[in-house]
Design a protein around this motif. Structure first.
Motif, PDB file in Angstrom:
ATOM      1  N   ASN A 161       6.277  -7.964 -34.602  1.00 35.11           N
ATOM      2  CA  ASN A 161       6.973  -8.685 -33.382  1.00 35.11           C
ATOM      3  C   ASN A 161       8.204  -7.807 -32.863  1.00 35.11           C
ATOM      4  O   ASN A 161       8.971  -8.431 -32.068  1.00 35.11           O
ATOM      5  N   ARG A 195       4.198  -6.378 -24.624  1.00 37.91           N
ATOM      6  CA  ARG A 195       4.706  -7.696 -24.131  1.00 37.91           C
ATOM      7  C   ARG A 195       3.627  -8.617 -23.944  1.00 37.91           C
ATOM      8  O   ARG A 195       3.535  -9.709 -24.252  1.00 37.91           O
ATOM      9  N   GLN A 196       2.552  -8.057 -23.149  1.00 40.35           N
ATOM     10  CA  GLN A 196       1.253  -9.069 -23.098  1.00 40.35           C
ATOM     11  C   GLN A 196       0.517  -9.246 -24.204  1.00 40.35           C
ATOM     12  O   GLN A 196       0.073 -10.511 -24.269  1.00 40.35           O
ATOM     13  N   GLY A 198       2.123 -10.161 -26.868  1.00 40.06           N
ATOM     14  CA  GLY A 198       3.249 -11.098 -27.663  1.00 40.06           C
ATOM     15  C   GLY A 198       4.282 -10.284 -28.402  1.00 40.06           C
ATOM     16  O   GLY A 198       4.946 -11.096 -29.227  1.00 40.06           O
ATOM     17  N   THR A 200       7.323  -9.288 -28.201  1.00 41.50           N
ATOM     18  CA  THR A 200       8.494  -9.287 -27.233  1.00 41.50           C
ATOM     19  C   THR A 200       9.540  -8.512 -27.509  1.00 41.50           C
ATOM     20  O   THR A 200      10.472  -8.410 -26.767  1.00 41.50           O
ATOM     21  N   ASP A 231      15.246  -5.218 -25.006  1.00 40.91           N
ATOM     22  CA  ASP A 231      16.151  -6.033 -25.732  1.00 40.91           C
ATOM     23  C   ASP A 231      17.373  -5.237 -26.378  1.00 40.91           C
ATOM     24  O   ASP A 231      18.544  -5.694 -26.286  1.00 40.91           O
TER      25      ASP A 231
END
Length: 450
Positions: A161, A195-196, A198, A200, A231
């Motif tokens: 993740n 990102r596509q 999941g 993120t 991020d």
């Protein structure tokens, strides 16, 4: 930021303080037998973090300071993966039960050099021998140039993740000088693909102080990077140690910026990221205000371990792979650095511990102080020392380097509360070093303070 202080303190070679004491102080006195004893003594209710090191890349970047090697064929990687799985089994049998795990980090090298099937095999074994919490952060370091759609799918299936993408610089002149040619399109495609799927949580790694790098090229790299809105950013100063990393000899000293130029580059990057809405965190991180790391920083819950700044609060880190470092309540352990030596130890049924360090009470106190300085730009010595049964005056009297920092306005001291001055935060390593009782024995091995 004050340029006069950058000139005065910038040439110092200091640790990044991802541990205390730092790795140069580890010794063979702590080996496989000691590590086995420490593993068996892990408290029943402990929650662990895991680090897995994959020391292979397809090409060597000349600036690299990591423990890695070039693998043009897949066979050495497959042999290493087998040893990694055997080590996971060996360690888990010493522990004797399924520990809870809240963080997993795959580092390198290039961990995504593994095949998707091999990666999922390793993750599956980890989930079998440990209890990986549903909320666990599973992070991996990625070279965008070699990331495939099949690997992205495997990362998502394995529960990853958070991904850290190496960017360093988009300046083609710099890229040629460091043997890492990477386009914005490659980076954007990797970011979008993750990102596509999941995944993120996206981090970008940037470096200043590289050969032929300028303030203008640093700003251009930041401008291009923030368009992709990761991020977090990690922003490191290049550590030129050609006597230690032989491939760095391909970078001529004359190509490198001096301390004043490095300072200007660091300032320019920091200011540009803050203008783009990122919060500066500690020595070298920047995060969006809503990111978990920014929240932890605001709330005083930030920590620092061998992967840098982290939201991970666990004091138990188990390392797997060649050169991997672990941290237990009793101290630190590090596996054999060379891949062959590591594999031979594991194949013989032994833990691969080559060296380590058993902490003293004084080490624990200083580690606590240094971590708070690195994470919070200051420390409440009264509260920190009270936790260790020591008077603040005893610590202050044992920190002779602190007086110069006070005189130069780098730090402020009110009673027993120490704070790094707003304009001197780029020297947080210098402040932390004032409390390092082991520094003089390892100074030549570290990177410059600026």
């Amino acid at each position: 930021m004050r340029p006069d202080l950058a000139v005065h303190y910038g040439q110092e070679r200091l640790p990044r303080y991802t541990s205390y004491p730092t790795a140069p102080h580890f010794s063979p006195a702590v080996g496989p037998v000691t590590y086995a004893d420490w593993l068996r003594a892990i408290p029943t209710n402990a929650k662990a973090s895991l680090y897995l090191h994959v020391p292979f890349c397809r090409r060597m970047c000349w600036y690299c300071g990591c423990n890695t090697m070039v693998a043009k064929q897949d066979e050495p990687i497959a042999v290493y993966e087998s040893a990694l799985r055997c080590e996971i089994d060996l360690v888990s049998r010493q522990i004797g039960r399924r520990l809870q795990v809240g963080h997993i980090h795959f580092g390198g090298g290039t961990p995504t050099i593994m095949t998707p099937e091999a990666f999922l095999d390793v993750v599956g074994l980890l989930r079998h021998v440990f209890f990986v919490l549903p909320s666990a952060e599973i992070a991996i370091e990625i070279d965008p140039r070699t990331l495939t759609p099949a690997m992205i799918n495997a990362l998502a299936l394995g529960g990853v993740n958070r991904a850290s993408l190496g960017v360093q610089s988009f300046d083609p002149v710099v890229q040629q000088a460091i043997n890492r040619v990477q386009t914005l399109a490659q980076t954007a495609a990797a970011t979008a693909g993750l990102r596509q799927a999941g995944i993120t949580g996206i981090n970008f790694d940037l470096i200043y102080g590289l050969p032929h790098q300028t303030v203008a090229s640093c700003l251009d790299t930041v401008r291009r990077s923030v368009e992709l809105r990761p991020d977090r950013f990690s922003v490191f100063g290049y550590a030129h140690v050609p006597s230690f990393k032989k491939h760095q000899r391909k970078i001529a000293d004359a190509w490198l910026p001096d301390s004043a130029q490095r300072y200007d580059q660091a300032c320019a990057i920091a200011n540009a990221l803050k203008d783009a809405g990122y919060i500066q965190i500690g020595l070298d991180h920047f995060a969006l205000p809503t990111d978990a790391m920014a929240v932890a920083f605001r709330e005083g819950r930030l920590h620092r371990n061998f992967q840098g700044y982290t939201t991970d609060e666990s004091e138990l880190l188990i390392g797997f792979g060649a050169s991997a470092i672990g941290q237990l309540p009793q101290g630190y352990v590090q596996n054999a650095t060379q891949v062959r030596a590591y594999q031979e130890m594991i194949a013989s049924g032994r833990l691969a511990t080559a060296k380590g360090y058993a902490l003293t009470d004084d080490d624990r106190l200083r580690a606590d102080i240094i971590e708070r300085i690195m994470c919070d730009y200051g420390v409440d010595l009264q509260a920190t020392c009270a936790r260790h049964g020591v008077e603040p005056d005893a610590v202050l009297n044992s920190a002779p380097r602190l007086q110069a920092l006070l005189s130069d306005g780098v730090v402020e001291l009110e009673g027993a509360t120490l704070a790094v001055a707003e304009g001197s935060r780029f020297l947080v390593r210098s402040v932390a070093a004032a409390f390092d009782a082991h520094l003089d024995a390892s100074r030549q091995l570290h990177s410059r303070a600026v």
